[in-house]
Scaffold this motif. Structure first.
Motif, PDB file in Angstrom:
ATOM      1  N   VAL A 142      57.158  25.627  17.249  1.00 17.89           N
ATOM      2  CA  VAL A 142      55.854  25.009  16.991  1.00 17.89           C
ATOM      3  C   VAL A 142      54.787  26.076  16.760  1.00 17.89           C
ATOM      4  N   GLU A 143      54.812  27.131  17.568  1.00 17.38           N
ATOM      5  CA  GLU A 143      53.840  28.210  17.399  1.00 17.38           C
ATOM      6  C   GLU A 143      54.076  28.946  16.086  1.00 17.38           C
ATOM      7  N   ASP A 144      55.333  29.221  15.754  1.00 16.45           N
ATOM      8  CA  ASP A 144      55.641  29.939  14.508  1.00 16.45           C
ATOM      9  C   ASP A 144      55.235  29.124  13.281  1.00 16.45           C
ATOM     10  N   ALA A 145      55.434  27.806  13.362  1.00 19.55           N
ATOM     11  CA  ALA A 145      55.097  26.936  12.236  1.00 19.55           C
ATOM     12  C   ALA A 145      53.638  26.487  12.261  1.00 19.55           C
ATOM     13  N   SER A 146      52.934  26.795  13.347  1.00 22.14           N
ATOM     14  CA  SER A 146      51.522  26.410  13.515  1.00 22.14           C
ATOM     15  C   SER A 146      51.326  24.908  13.329  1.00 22.14           C
ATOM     16  N   ILE A 147      52.118  24.114  14.037  1.00 22.50           N
ATOM     17  CA  ILE A 147      52.003  22.657  13.976  1.00 22.50           C
ATOM     18  C   ILE A 147      51.054  22.212  15.086  1.00 22.50           C
ATOM     19  N   PRO A 148      49.880  21.680  14.748  1.00 24.76           N
ATOM     20  CA  PRO A 148      48.906  21.346  15.802  1.00 24.76           C
ATOM     21  C   PRO A 148      49.414  20.304  16.791  1.00 24.76           C
ATOM     22  N   GLN A 149      50.021  19.218  16.288  1.00 21.57           N
ATOM     23  CA  GLN A 149      50.352  18.080  17.140  1.00 21.57           C
ATOM     24  C   GLN A 149      51.861  17.795  17.127  1.00 21.57           C
TER      25      GLN A 149
ATOM     26  N   TYR B  38      46.229  24.970  21.640  1.00 19.86           N
ATOM     27  CA  TYR B  38      46.047  23.950  20.607  1.00 19.86           C
ATOM     28  C   TYR B  38      45.000  24.400  19.591  1.00 19.86           C
ATOM     29  N   LEU B  39      43.922  24.977  20.074  1.00 19.25           N
ATOM     30  CA  LEU B  39      42.844  25.434  19.205  1.00 19.25           C
ATOM     31  C   LEU B  39      43.328  26.530  18.250  1.00 19.25           C
ATOM     32  N   LYS B  40      44.055  27.497  18.775  1.00 19.81           N
ATOM     33  CA  LYS B  40      44.560  28.592  17.943  1.00 19.81           C
ATOM     34  C   LYS B  40      45.541  28.083  16.893  1.00 19.81           C
ATOM     35  N   ARG B  41      46.428  27.189  17.323  1.00 20.87           N
ATOM     36  CA  ARG B  41      47.464  26.667  16.421  1.00 20.87           C
ATOM     37  C   ARG B  41      46.839  25.854  15.287  1.00 20.87           C
ATOM     38  N   THR B  42      45.841  25.056  15.624  1.00 19.73           N
ATOM     39  CA  THR B  42      45.173  24.243  14.615  1.00 19.73           C
ATOM     40  C   THR B  42      44.477  25.126  13.578  1.00 19.73           C
ATOM     41  N   PHE B  43      43.861  26.186  14.017  1.00 18.02           N
ATOM     42  CA  PHE B  43      43.199  27.121  13.099  1.00 18.02           C
ATOM     43  C   PHE B  43      44.214  27.750  12.148  1.00 18.02           C
TER      44      PHE B  43
ATOM     45  N   SER C  10      36.545  22.798   2.238  1.00 17.99           N
ATOM     46  CA  SER C  10      37.016  21.456   1.857  1.00 17.99           C
ATOM     47  C   SER C  10      37.915  20.832   2.916  1.00 17.99           C
ATOM     48  N   PHE C  11      38.406  21.659   3.851  1.00 19.10           N
ATOM     49  CA  PHE C  11      39.270  21.158   4.930  1.00 19.10           C
ATOM     50  C   PHE C  11      38.515  20.994   6.246  1.00 19.10           C
ATOM     51  N   PHE C  12      37.199  21.212   6.237  1.00 20.17           N
ATOM     52  CA  PHE C  12      36.465  21.266   7.497  1.00 20.17           C
ATOM     53  C   PHE C  12      36.565  19.968   8.295  1.00 20.17           C
ATOM     54  N   ILE C  13      36.344  18.817   7.646  1.00 17.50           N
ATOM     55  CA  ILE C  13      36.363  17.548   8.381  1.00 17.50           C
ATOM     56  C   ILE C  13      37.745  17.301   8.973  1.00 17.50           C
ATOM     57  N   GLU C  14      38.799  17.565   8.206  1.00 15.22           N
ATOM     58  CA  GLU C  14      40.165  17.388   8.734  1.00 15.22           C
ATOM     59  C   GLU C  14      40.415  18.312   9.926  1.00 15.22           C
ATOM     60  N   TYR C  15      39.979  19.543   9.791  1.00 16.47           N
ATOM     61  CA  TYR C  15      40.148  20.505  10.885  1.00 16.47           C
ATOM     62  C   TYR C  15      39.440  20.014  12.141  1.00 16.47           C
ATOM     63  N   PHE C  16      38.181  19.595  11.979  1.00 14.33           N
ATOM     64  CA  PHE C  16      37.423  19.191  13.153  1.00 14.33           C
ATOM     65  C   PHE C  16      37.973  17.912  13.768  1.00 14.33           C
ATOM     66  N   MET C  17      38.433  16.969  12.931  1.00 13.30           N
ATOM     67  CA  MET C  17      39.002  15.746  13.475  1.00 13.30           C
ATOM     68  C   MET C  17      40.298  16.041  14.241  1.00 13.30           C
ATOM     69  N   THR C  18      41.043  17.047  13.810  1.00 13.89           N
ATOM     70  CA  THR C  18      42.239  17.448  14.555  1.00 13.89           C
ATOM     71  C   THR C  18      41.854  17.966  15.935  1.00 13.89           C
TER      72      THR C  18
END
Length: 507
Positions: free
Chosen positions: A340-347, A412-417, A472-480
């Motif tokens: 999960v960390e290697d693939a950077s999967i948030p959820q 979670y924060l690092k992975r989502t970024f 362009s990804f800001f809203i998606e990022y923040f909603m995650t």
């Protein structure tokens, strides 16, 4: 006929997003698409009332009004489902049930007292039920081995929904999956040959929601949206101009198999059509485990490369992982964490293996006399319903540790970024809305993650970097990040309930 259609309470789970919804002033994540489709299949002369008990409870007046209570349920809803059947019977009402849980475990509904079981797919069995009612039959079980032509399925009764209560609404393009994963019950319910609606049908459903004022996410609830790739592409090519003309009013979410990464054209079409998030069943990074569960489609190429390719195309990933397979060696939880960390999967959707009724796994474990609880609830707080090949305490402790660590706020924060920084895909200018509740949620997240918690420094640094590099990804990022609030709370419930069950096992 006066029919009261009721959707039972969903207990807190991975998919309930309860903490996030409460903060946003919403009541439920998604409405019951099956039940509002059933409403569209019932005779037009019937009077219908619809109750989603996750939004509001029915009243005594609702029960007094109806001639018939019609319930649908998944296994996770079994307790409230049983209570509703018993209440309807006690009030002297006829009770009819359907949906995935009664179809898989009909004896449960019969023992609870249901008069009519409308099983399998409603397009085939609802007419049988209605005819039996017209003949005055007091009871009945209605089944059909036939798989209906979904091009004849009517538009669901979206008008019955309180749209303001949900974070997403649901539509369905296809039923069925070509794969044969041992633990999965989709092929039992819907078959291996994916059946798809026509583009005209789908656009009519979307137009209905558009005219009703919906401007948020839509979950295409197919168990494998790309099960029929040819038809999926035909639909997407029709969807793209429709979305462009309306300035992209929806963001689409769906489920797809990992072989999506093998089809560049399909990924590009999905992004251009407004798909933003895909659930993929990875299950385990262990190749032998994948072969054991007959998920060979996940072994054809590197899973990590597949995830990265999908993300880089501009499709966010949430992925399913399971702990507890027979040929699993110790440390499975750690290996999943690392992947999960290697693939950077948030959820990551992490769960303990459960044997669903009438799956190949269920049949095998039954033959081996390893089943020990026929009616588990099948969510993260339930211990496995069979005897595993490793000590159950070892497996559950690995699971608790992995779930806890994966949803630690800073991790979670690092992975989502990292996830969103990988994205290179297209994002059109969208005509969407942020409700007052969603704005309140965002402010709470600013406070919790950006001021109160130890995440605050990284929160602001990452927020600035996303605004600068991926606006362009800001809203998606923040909603995650907003959805993360549910997982931060839910991991505590998972750990507490599983540790209690482990103590009971040891005593």
């Amino acid at each position: 006929m006066k029919a009261l259609l009721i959707w039972p309470v969903l207990p807190n789970s991975f998919w309930s997003f309860r903490e996030t919804l409460d903060l946003a002033g919403l009541r439920a994540s998604t409405p019951p698409l099956g039940l509002i489709t059933v409403a569209a299949l019932l005779p037009s002369t019937w009077e219908i009332q619809f109750i989603d008990r996750n939004v509001q409870f029915e009243t005594d007046e609702d029960w007094a009004w109806c001639d018939l209570a019609l319930l649908s349920a998944m296994i996770v809803q079994k307790e409230d489902f049983r209570s509703l059947i018993q209440k309807g019977v006690a009030l002297g009402k006829k009770v009819a049930v359907g949906g995935p849980f009664p179809t898989s475990v009909p004896e449960f509904a019969l023992e609870a007292g249901a008069h009519y079981l409308i099983l399998d797919e409603g397009e085939c069995t609802i007419p049988l039920f209605v005819n039996a009612l017209e003949r005055g039959e007091p009871r009945g079980i209605f089944r059909s081995a036939e798989k209906p032509d979904v091009t004849q399925t009517p538009i669901p009764r979206f008008d019955l929904l309180d749209l303001d209560a949900y974070i997403t609404v649901t539509v369905q393009f296809s039923r069925g999956c070509p794969f044969q994963c041992e633990f999965c019950d989709i092929t039992n319910l819907f078959g291996r040959k994916p059946r798809t609606k026509t583009p005209t049908q789908m656009l009519a459903e979307l137009e209905t929601l558009y005219q009703m004022g919906w401007r948020r996410a839509i979950f295409v609830v197919d168990d494998n949206f790309i099960g029929n790739k040819r038809n999926a592409k035909v639909f997407l090519r029709a969807l793209i101009p429709w979305m462009e003309e309306r300035q992209y009013p929806f963001a689409f979410i769906t489920e797809a198999s990992v072989n999506l990464a093998e089809d560049e054209e399909l990924m590009e079409l999905m992004v251009k059509a407004g798909f933003t998030l895909i659930f993929m069943g990875i299950e385990t990074p262990d190749t032998e485990g994948l072969k054991e569960i007959h998920k060979e489609q996940n072994t054809r190429r590197s899973l990590l490369e597949s995830c990265n390719k999908v993300t880089e195309k501009g499709l966010g990933i949430t992925a399913g992982f399971i702990v507890g397979f027979d040929h699993e060696s110790p440390g499975a939880g750690k290996r999943i964490q690392q992947f999960v960390e290697d693939a950077s999967i948030p959820q990551p959707h992490l769960s303990l293996l459960q044997a669903l009724h009438n799956t190949k796994l269920w049949t095998r474990l039954k033959q081996e006399n390893r089943l020990n609880d026929n009616l588990q609830s099948f969510h993260q707080t339930a211990i496995m319903n069979f005897t595993p090949t490793r000590p159950v305490e070892e497996i559950v402790e690995e699971f608790i540790d992995a779930f806890w660590n994966l949803y630690e706020p800073l991790s979670y924060l690092k992975r989502t970024f990292r996830h969103f920084m990988k994205m290179q895909g297209y994002r059109p200018k969208a005509q969407r809305e942020l409700s007052t509740g969603m704005l309140r949620l965002m402010l709470i997240v600013f406070w919790r993650q950006g001021i109160v918690r130890m995440t605050r420094l990284r929160f602001w640094v990452q927020l600035g970097a996303i605004l600068l590099c991926k606006p362009s990804f800001f809203i998606e990022y923040f909603m995650t990040l907003c959805v993360g609030e549910h997982f931060f709370a839910y991991r505590k419930e998972v750990r507490a309930k599983l540790q209690t069950q482990l103590q009971e096992l040891r005593s």
